[in-house]
Design a protein around this motif. Structure first.
Motif, PDB file in Angstrom:
ATOM      1  N   ARG A 172      21.474  23.164  63.680  1.00 32.34           N
ATOM      2  CA  ARG A 172      21.517  22.361  64.905  1.00 32.34           C
ATOM      3  C   ARG A 172      22.524  22.935  65.893  1.00 32.34           C
ATOM      4  N   PHE A 173      23.699  23.297  65.409  1.00 30.03           N
ATOM      5  CA  PHE A 173      24.721  23.866  66.276  1.00 30.03           C
ATOM      6  C   PHE A 173      24.233  25.160  66.924  1.00 30.03           C
TER       7      PHE A 173
ATOM      8  N   GLU B 224      23.596  21.700  56.745  1.00 26.40           N
ATOM      9  CA  GLU B 224      22.871  20.713  57.536  1.00 26.40           C
ATOM     10  C   GLU B 224      23.333  20.667  58.992  1.00 26.40           C
ATOM     11  N   TYR B 225      24.520  21.191  59.294  1.00 20.18           N
ATOM     12  CA  TYR B 225      25.026  21.198  60.665  1.00 20.18           C
ATOM     13  C   TYR B 225      24.848  22.550  61.354  1.00 20.18           C
TER      14      TYR B 225
ATOM     15  N   VAL C 134      31.516  25.269  57.080  1.00 18.26           N
ATOM     16  CA  VAL C 134      30.477  24.433  57.695  1.00 18.26           C
ATOM     17  C   VAL C 134      29.383  24.119  56.669  1.00 18.26           C
ATOM     18  N   ARG C 135      28.813  22.940  56.791  1.00 18.04           N
ATOM     19  CA  ARG C 135      27.703  22.546  55.926  1.00 18.04           C
ATOM     20  C   ARG C 135      26.397  23.079  56.510  1.00 18.04           C
TER      21      ARG C 135
ATOM     22  N   THR D 173      24.491  21.849  51.045  1.00 15.45           N
ATOM     23  CA  THR D 173      24.967  20.478  51.206  1.00 15.45           C
ATOM     24  C   THR D 173      25.259  19.817  49.859  1.00 15.45           C
TER      25      THR D 173
END
Length: 176
Positions: free
Chosen positions: A154-155, A150-151, A147-148, A130
């Motif tokens: 969760r995904f 931090e995401y 994609v970061r 990040t």
């Protein structure tokens, strides 16, 4: 990265090409600073191949601002000090309009100071830490094309739940 993504990158880069217009060359250079020879060399080669396909498509469509694009590859071997040297070398060339990074978040983080010191545009296609993009530099010359971190977790957890898995386990590294 697919070639159409890089084609969009070529159009985007044209807006940033103005500072190098004084160059007598009939081309602009896009750099790649990635691991090309050590444990993660396949990642660097994957990025290089995608860039070659996209650059060929862009050049076949007339280039950027009437100039062809060319690729210059520098191997950082997963070593942050080599990444810094690579960025400084790209910064010393007056035809470099952007640099694509590689897999390693620690290398990308180390490259931030020379990226901004040399006023280079930096694209992060793989390293997902990040702080590569949320780096505190103003203006910020770094753009993520992946994609970061931090995401991602969760995904993945939400997708596993959606598919009906009852027990979910994630193993994630944190290199920031």
């Amino acid at each position: 990265m697919c070639s159409s993504d890089l084609l969009s990158f070529g159009i985007w880069v044209s807006f940033f090409a103005t500072p190098v217009m004084a160059s007598d060359a009939n081309f602009f250079t896009i750099g790649l600073s990635a691991d090309m020879s050590s444990a993660s060399a396949e990642s660097g080669e994957s990025i290089r191949r995608g860039m070659v396909v996209a650059i060929d498509e862009i050049n076949a469509a007339g280039g950027v601002l009437g100039k062809s694009l060319q690729l210059k590859v520098r191997d950082h071997r997963g070593n942050p000090a080599r990444g810094i040297d690579n960025i400084d070398a790209f910064g010393a060339q007056n035809d470099v309009i952007a640099v694509m990074g590689g897999l390693h978040t620690p290398v990308a983080l180390a490259e931030l100071a020379p990226i901004h010191r040399n006023d280079l545009i930096y694209l992060a296609p793989w390293a997902a830490g990040t702080k590569i993009v949320d780096n505190g530099y103003v203006p910020n010359n770094v753009f993520r094309v992946s994609v970061r971190d931090e995401y991602a977790g969760r995904f993945l957890a939400q997708e596993a739940q959606r598919r009906g898995f009852k027990t979910i386990g994630l193993l994630m590294e944190q290199t920031e």
